[in-house]
Scaffold this motif. Structure first.
Motif, PDB file in Angstrom:
ATOM      1  N   MET A  59       0.838  -1.205   0.000  1.00  0.00           N
ATOM      2  CA  MET A  59       0.000   0.000   0.000  1.00  0.00           C
ATOM      3  C   MET A  59       0.872   1.253   0.000  1.00  0.00           C
ATOM      4  SD  MET A  59      -3.031  -1.130  -0.198  1.00  0.00           S
ATOM      5  CE  MET A  59      -4.110   0.195   0.275  1.00  0.00           C
ATOM      6  N   TRP A  60       1.937   1.248   0.812  1.00  0.00           N
ATOM      7  CA  TRP A  60       2.874   2.373   0.878  1.00  0.00           C
ATOM      8  C   TRP A  60       3.469   2.633  -0.511  1.00  0.00           C
ATOM      9  CZ3 TRP A  60       4.765   6.331   3.545  1.00  0.00           C
ATOM     10  CH2 TRP A  60       6.040   6.792   3.248  1.00  0.00           C
ATOM     11  N   ASN A  61       3.957   1.574  -1.153  1.00  0.00           N
ATOM     12  CA  ASN A  61       4.567   1.734  -2.480  1.00  0.00           C
ATOM     13  C   ASN A  61       3.587   2.342  -3.473  1.00  0.00           C
ATOM     14  OD1 ASN A  61       7.039   0.737  -1.705  1.00  0.00           O
ATOM     15  ND2 ASN A  61       6.610  -1.352  -2.364  1.00  0.00           N
ATOM     16  N   THR A  62       2.357   1.884  -3.456  1.00  0.00           N
ATOM     17  CA  THR A  62       1.353   2.408  -4.376  1.00  0.00           C
ATOM     18  C   THR A  62       1.092   3.891  -4.131  1.00  0.00           C
ATOM     19  OG1 THR A  62       0.303   0.239  -4.529  1.00  0.00           O
ATOM     20  CG2 THR A  62      -1.040   2.141  -5.154  1.00  0.00           C
ATOM     21  N   ARG A  63       0.915   4.276  -2.876  1.00  0.00           N
ATOM     22  CA  ARG A  63       0.631   5.685  -2.553  1.00  0.00           C
ATOM     23  C   ARG A  63       1.811   6.580  -2.891  1.00  0.00           C
ATOM     24  NH1 ARG A  63      -2.970   2.764  -2.476  1.00  0.00           N
ATOM     25  NH2 ARG A  63      -4.718   2.700  -1.035  1.00  0.00           N
ATOM     26  N   ILE A  64       3.014   6.127  -2.554  1.00  0.00           N
ATOM     27  CA  ILE A  64       4.205   6.935  -2.806  1.00  0.00           C
ATOM     28  C   ILE A  64       4.446   7.079  -4.309  1.00  0.00           C
ATOM     29  CG2 ILE A  64       6.722   7.021  -2.541  1.00  0.00           C
ATOM     30  CD1 ILE A  64       5.033   7.900  -0.085  1.00  0.00           C
TER      31      ILE A  64
END
Length: 79
Positions: A59-64
């Protein structure tokens, strides 16, 4: 058998170089995340909550990546 239940939480505060860029970054996340603006509306934050660390990372990778794409667009427009 005991099962350990853990919750992984990550919070990010975002502030760009200008209020309009900060707003655009916030707008880029509105379909995916609930964002919280500070009182002056000069920065915002959002939190990711997952039960598994690998899900939090995804999720972090997608948002960033979304934020990086918007920031890259700003840089291209400045040139």
């Amino acid at each position: 058998m005991n099962t350990v239940s853990s919750k992984w939480i990550l919070t990010l505060e975002v502030q760009a170089s200008t209020p309009s860029e900060t707003k655009a970054l916030g707008d880029a996340l509105t379909t995916d995340e609930s964002i919280e603006w500070n009182e002056e509306r000069t920065s915002f934050s959002f939190s990711l909550n997952e039960s598994k660390a690998k899900d939090l990372r995804a999720m972090w990778n997608t948002r960033i990546r979304g934020l990086i794409a918007v920031d890259s667009l700003f840089e291209a427009l400045k040139e």
